[in-house]
Design a protein around this motif. Structure first.
Motif, short mmCIF file in Angstrom:
data_model
loop_
_atom_site.label_atom_id
_atom_site.label_comp_id
_atom_site.label_asym_id
_atom_site.label_seq_id
_atom_site.Cartn_x
_atom_site.Cartn_y
_atom_site.Cartn_z
N MET A 293 72.88 59.33 21.45
CA MET A 293 72.12 58.61 20.29
C MET A 293 73.08 57.22 20.09
O MET A 293 73.85 57.18 19.35
CB MET A 293 72.45 59.09 18.90
N PRO A 294 72.51 56.38 21.01
CA PRO A 294 73.27 55.11 20.90
C PRO A 294 73.24 54.38 19.82
O PRO A 294 74.19 53.56 19.41
CB PRO A 294 72.73 54.48 22.21
N LEU A 295 72.08 54.40 19.06
CA LEU A 295 71.95 53.50 17.78
C LEU A 295 72.97 53.98 16.68
O LEU A 295 73.59 53.41 16.00
CB LEU A 295 70.51 53.63 17.43
N VAL A 296 73.05 55.45 16.56
CA VAL A 296 74.07 56.08 15.61
C VAL A 296 75.41 55.55 16.14
O VAL A 296 76.39 55.26 15.36
CB VAL A 296 73.84 57.57 15.58
N ALA A 297 75.59 55.90 17.49
CA ALA A 297 76.92 55.47 17.86
C ALA A 297 77.37 53.94 17.40
O ALA A 297 78.59 53.81 17.09
CB ALA A 297 77.04 55.63 19.35
N ALA A 298 76.43 52.85 17.57
CA ALA A 298 76.84 51.56 17.52
C ALA A 298 76.93 51.44 15.96
O ALA A 298 78.10 50.69 15.71
CB ALA A 298 75.62 50.57 17.99
N VAL A 299 76.40 52.02 15.26
CA VAL A 299 76.42 51.64 13.79
C VAL A 299 77.80 52.46 13.20
O VAL A 299 78.32 52.08 12.57
CB VAL A 299 75.28 52.25 12.96
N THR A 300 78.09 53.68 13.60
CA THR A 300 79.19 54.24 13.37
C THR A 300 80.45 53.75 13.83
O THR A 300 81.39 53.53 13.01
CB THR A 300 79.10 55.81 14.07
N LEU A 301 80.26 53.16 14.80
CA LEU A 301 81.62 52.47 15.47
C LEU A 301 81.78 51.03 14.48
O LEU A 301 83.02 50.95 14.38
CB LEU A 301 81.34 51.95 16.76
N ALA A 302 80.62 50.40 14.26
CA ALA A 302 80.94 49.41 13.29
C ALA A 302 81.69 49.92 12.19
O ALA A 302 82.26 49.12 11.42
CB ALA A 302 79.69 48.64 13.11
N TRP A 303 81.19 50.88 11.40
CA TRP A 303 81.62 51.17 10.06
C TRP A 303 83.28 51.94 10.38
O TRP A 303 83.99 51.84 9.44
CB TRP A 303 80.63 52.06 9.36
N ALA A 304 83.18 52.57 11.43
CA ALA A 304 84.64 52.91 11.82
C ALA A 304 85.56 52.00 11.86
O ALA A 304 87.02 52.20 11.42
CB ALA A 304 84.76 53.78 13.14
N LEU A 305 85.29 50.79 12.28
CA LEU A 305 86.24 49.88 12.34
C LEU A 305 86.82 49.24 11.07
O LEU A 305 87.77 48.76 10.86
CB LEU A 305 85.51 48.36 12.92
N VAL A 306 85.77 49.60 9.93
CA VAL A 306 86.30 49.16 8.49
C VAL A 306 87.39 50.10 8.24
O VAL A 306 88.46 49.71 7.43
CB VAL A 306 84.95 49.10 7.64
N LEU A 307 87.11 51.36 8.44
CA LEU A 307 88.10 52.58 8.07
C LEU A 307 89.32 52.31 8.94
O LEU A 307 90.54 52.65 8.36
CB LEU A 307 87.46 53.85 8.25
#
Length: 917
Positions: free
Chosen positions: A1-15
């Motif tokens: 699921m690349p879209l979920v992975a891309a969004v998750t990575l972006a929010w993971a950078l915040v954390l």
């Protein structure tokens, strides 16, 4: 699921930002920038020319899901968001060279993640949440810029959050009309063709929301006002975030709303007015950053007007200009940061000779400004020709007038570009700081500036990015859209471009020779910022006036309004009264006895002169209610009420210890008014309960819980299953409210120290000796307190199948630990001096983390059921553990802060100073 992975990575950078700051220090921007580029690489890898759709369940009962969709339009904006975001974050490593600011980088990363979520969202609720997150991120980034940023940040929030309310109205209307939250399904619904009223209302709401975000007249003031933010924030906000959210929203809804005349009537005039107005303000500005800010307002107006045309060519122009605008705005604002850092000023009247003083940076600045002015062969020239061609070929009866207006706006764009460049570039060599400290900043400016040149010359290479976006936003096949070219021959758009360049240059040179170019701007009596601030001040002042009507330090005065309204409701009851319910007509001695206890206790409380007497009798009333619940078979409620009564008495005794022993003696006049009102309110509440619920059988929800709770949850205690299984989100909200209350209590007691404990002289007896006085409680407590703690844990574990649960267990545990305090000879109990707010916070974290585990079964807070070694285990028990910690922490925090003396800071004011401050 690349879209979920891309969004998750972006929010993971915040954390991960705090950890990355610790590891990388001031170079953390490189890590975050590379992280955004990695997220973009995932999207590029997932792009196959078609539409990519992914979905994760979130709130199935409301048809809300984390739906993500990447088509040509969303990929275009994701490219701008992630690539420009990465460049700005890398730029920030040099801009914030003194130290790495964790808060800044977290907010910038969250800004990028929210924008990425927004442009990829295929659920209208998710889109709205991301829309509001961008508002919050921009507000916080502006607010943290310094002491002078509070009012600009508030004004920005006021305008953009107001637009968010318009979008919320559109979201609710669309969901109610179409019956779904899936954005692609909403856009494909027949309602846009069949219901012109709904279409018109949504058109207005979406247009207002987009115009507030994209700073269109009359909502334009917030964008120049937000220039108090540092250069990286301004660069990202103007180039790829916040303002681009409004443009994206318009392009997203254009295929269904462009069929209505109202869409064109709103967007085209507003866009043109904003385009001209922003350009005029830019020419008159003396601050380089403000010139760029007003030019953003102008360029956004141009985009809005083009989107208002709505033709395939118009969407082609808008899509291409989104890229050009992102590049020259990012380059321009980052250049402002370099100039300010190396020269110490942004005043165009003080800057001279930058071409000689900054020989490596100046060409990049010239490229960015030239692209903004539409000078060939830069990308801005290509997009400007597309815009002129859009209006010239619109087929409207007003095409000639619109084209002339657009060419006039382009001329003004050239004018403020020349007005900016000529004064600061020419002249003797400027004295500037060394370039080494700003090398990364200059490199970032050069990358975006040169990109405008490269993409202008090779603009055909952008066709694959621009055409799919234009096809989505115009509702046309990709094959019907033209290819991008730098040279189209001798055409009307080329003639318009040449005219704009000549007229704009002449206008700029004329302005530079006038006195207006050097004199200070005289603030007008009426400005957009002043109107917004006056509106805010008026709202706050009105709120104070309304609040003053009922604001009083006396609890009796505060309670007078609600009690009086309840009493007044008695006059409406006769029309609703349906007689006494049948099941309460019989006489029951137990009910009569308990009612007598409540009445006697209430009478004594009302007539008591001593606060302690009133508290004791109030506890008697509470215990009578406990017995009543037991008689009715509500053991869970009864046990909760019993423990609450015990701990309430404990806390109130600590409060009363610092208050006068006796109540103020009330006057006869006051009693003659308050007593009848109180009696009438009590009778009204009782009769209203009988009226509205006495004739009702068990509700459908109650019957469902009784019949299905065990099968669905595995628990036989219906009350507990409702709290931790069926309505766990409500319980989580209540825990948050409890914790906020504890934090507020702590803040209040820290701000205003407790008064000294009142010592009442007593006769010298054994009761005066604190050590001997508590010997029985202390000795019994050695056995009683551990037993209570064990019972507390037992009640926690058994709560799913029998009376108990996290709330009751926490009350038992708090009562046990409160006994430690009561058994101590003094109010200094070292064993109880703990960070109970931290315990409450742990409870919230446990509850939230348990909620995320529910995604394994499809939604937040859905309990997971497992069989381990033949024992049935559910994550509801872990959630209940979070409830236990949160409630325990809140109660013990109150006892700790009210009962035990706190250390007084050396700089704390004395009671006298506190009273006079």
């Amino acid at each position: 699921m690349p879209l979920v992975a891309a969004v998750t990575l972006a929010w993971a950078l915040v954390l991960l930002t705090p950890l990355l700051v610790r590891l990388a220090g001031r170079y953390v921007g490189w890590s975050l920038g590379l992280g955004l580029l990695a997220s973009y690489a995932i999207l590029v890898g997932a792009r196959d020319g078609g539409v990519v759709f992914e979905e994760l369940p979130w709130v199935p009962a409301l048809d809300i899901a984390l739906r993500l969709r990447m088509d040509g339009l969303s990929f275009l904006f994701a490219t701008v968001v992630l690539v420009v975001g990465a460049i700005v974050l890398i730029y920030s490593t040099s801009y914030l060279r003194a130290r790495a600011s964790t808060g800044f980088y977290m907010m910038m990363s969250a800004f990028a993640a929210a924008m990425l979520t927004l442009v990829l969202a295929d659920d209208i609720v998710v889109l709205f949440i991301a829309w509001e997150l961008t508002t919050i991120c921009s507000f916080l980034l502006i607010l943290r810029s310094g002491q002078n940023a509070r009012k600009p940040a508030t004004r920005t929030l006021f305008i953009t959050a107001g637009g968010g309310q318009a979008l919320l109205g559109a979201v609710v209307l669309m969901i109610a009309t179409t019956g779904t939250t899936q954005l692609s399904a909403i856009l494909a619904d027949d309602v846009w063709r069949d219901d012109p009223v709904i279409t018109s209302v949504v058109t207005v709401l979406v247009a207002v929301a987009a115009m507030t975000k994209s700073a269109q007249f009359p909502f334009h003031s917030w964008l120049p006002d937000a220039m108090v933010a540092p250069a990286p924030v301004s660069a990202y906000l103007h180039a790829a975030a916040m303002v681009k959210a409004g443009i994206f929203l318009l392009m997203l809804f254009a295929p269904v709303l462009a069929e209505t005349t109202l869409w064109h009537v709103i967007l085209i005039p507003v866009g043109l007015v904003t385009n001209i107005m922003g350009a005029v303000f830019a020419i008159r500005s003396k601050d380089i950053k403000q010139i760029f800010a007003y030019s953003t307002v102008s360029q956004l107006g141009l985009l809005v007007a083009v989107i208002g045309i709505g033709t395939p060519l118009a969407m082609m122009a808008a899509s291409a200009h989104v890229i050009a605008h992102a590049l020259f705005k990012a380059s321009g604002f980052m250049a402002v940061g370099v100039i300010e850092r190396r020269t110490g000023t942004r005043d165009v009247r003080e800057l001279r000779g930058l071409w000689r003083g900054m020989p490596w940076l100046s060409p990049a600045i010239v490229l960015a400004v030239a692209s903004m002015a539409g000078v060939p062969p830069l990308l801005g020239f290509v997009t400007k020709e597309l815009v002129i061609d859009t209006f010239a070929s619109s087929g409207s009866s007003l095409a000639i007038g619109l084209t002339v207006t657009i060419v006039g706006g382009a001329a003004l764009t050239v004018a403020y570009s020349v007005r900016l460049l000529v004064p600061i570039m020419v002249g003797p060599r400027a004295e500037v700081a060394p370039w080494r400290d700003s090398a990364v900043m200059s490199g970032s400016v050069a990358v975006t500036g040169i990109a405008g040149l490269v993409l202008g010359v090779g603009v055909a290479g952008l066709t694959g990015l621009v055409r799919p976006a234009a096809a989505v936003s115009s509702g046309s096949p990709v094959a019907d859209l033209p290819t991008l070219y730098l040279w189209h021959g001798f055409t009307i758009p080329l003639l318009g471009s040449v005219a704009a360049l000549v007229a704009g240059t002449a206008l700029a040179l004329f302005y530079l020779k006038s006195s207006h170019a050097v004199e200070d701007n005289v603030p007008g009596t009426l400005t957009a910022t002043g109107i917004v601030q006056a509106t805010l001040d008026g709202i706050i002042s009105s709120g104070h006036r309304v609040g003053n009507l009922t604001r009083h330090d006396s609890p009796a005065a505060n309670l007078a309004v609600p009690i009086g309204l309840v009493a007044a409701a008695a006059f409406a009851l006769p029309s609703l009264w349906r007689g006494m319910p049948e099941h309460v007509m019989g006489f029951d001695y137990v009910d009569a006895l308990l009612l007598a206890m409540v009445v006697i206790g209430t009478v004594v409380v009302v007539r008591a002169r001593s606060r302690l007497t009133a508290l004791i009798m109030l506890a008697v009333v509470g215990f009578a209610a406990v017995l009543w619940f037991f008689v009715l078979g509500a053991s869970d409620v009864a046990l909760t009420q019993l423990l609450v009564e015990v701990l309430t008495v404990v806390v109130l005794v600590l409060v009363l210890n610092r208050m006068p022993r006796m109540f103020d003696k009330g006057t006869r006049v006051r009693k003659s008014v308050t007593v009848p009102i109180a009696l009438l309110a009590g009778v009204t509440a009782t009769l209203a309960t009988l009226t509205f619920s006495g004739h009702r059988d068990l509700s459908d929800a109650g019957a469902f819980f009784l019949s299905e709770a065990e099968e669905l949850t595995g628990g036989t205690n219906v009350v507990n299953t409702i709290l931790v299984d069926f309505r766990a989100l409500d319980t989580l909200g209540e825990l948050v409210v409890l914790s906020i209350t504890a934090v507020s209590l702590t803040a209040l007691l820290d701000a205003r120290r407790l008064s000294r404990t009142r010592h009442v002289p007593v006769a010298p007896t054994i009761l005066q000796d604190p050590v001997r006085n508590v010997i029985i409680l202390r000795d019994s407590g050695r056995f009683l307190i551990p037993v209570m703690i064990v019972i507390s844990l037992y009640a926690l574990v058994r709560g799913h199948g029998a009376p108990g649960g996290g709330f009751i267990a926490a009350l038992i545990g708090a009562a046990g630990l409160a006994t430690v305090y009561h058994a101590a000879p003094t109010n200094r109990v070292a064993s109880l001096d703990r960070s109970y707010l931290g315990i409450a916070g742990i409870g919230i974290i446990v509850a939230v983390v348990t909620g995320f585990l529910g995604f394994a079964e499809g939604s937040f807070l859905r309990p997971l059921h497992l069989d381990i070694a033949g024992i049935h285990v559910t994550t509801a028990l872990i959630f209940d553990l979070g409830v236990y910690f949160a409630v325990l922490g809140v109660i013990l925090a109150a006892i700790n802060r009210l009962g035990m003396p706190q250390p007084i800071p050396a700089d704390a004011p004395t009671p006298t100073e506190a009273r006079t401050s």
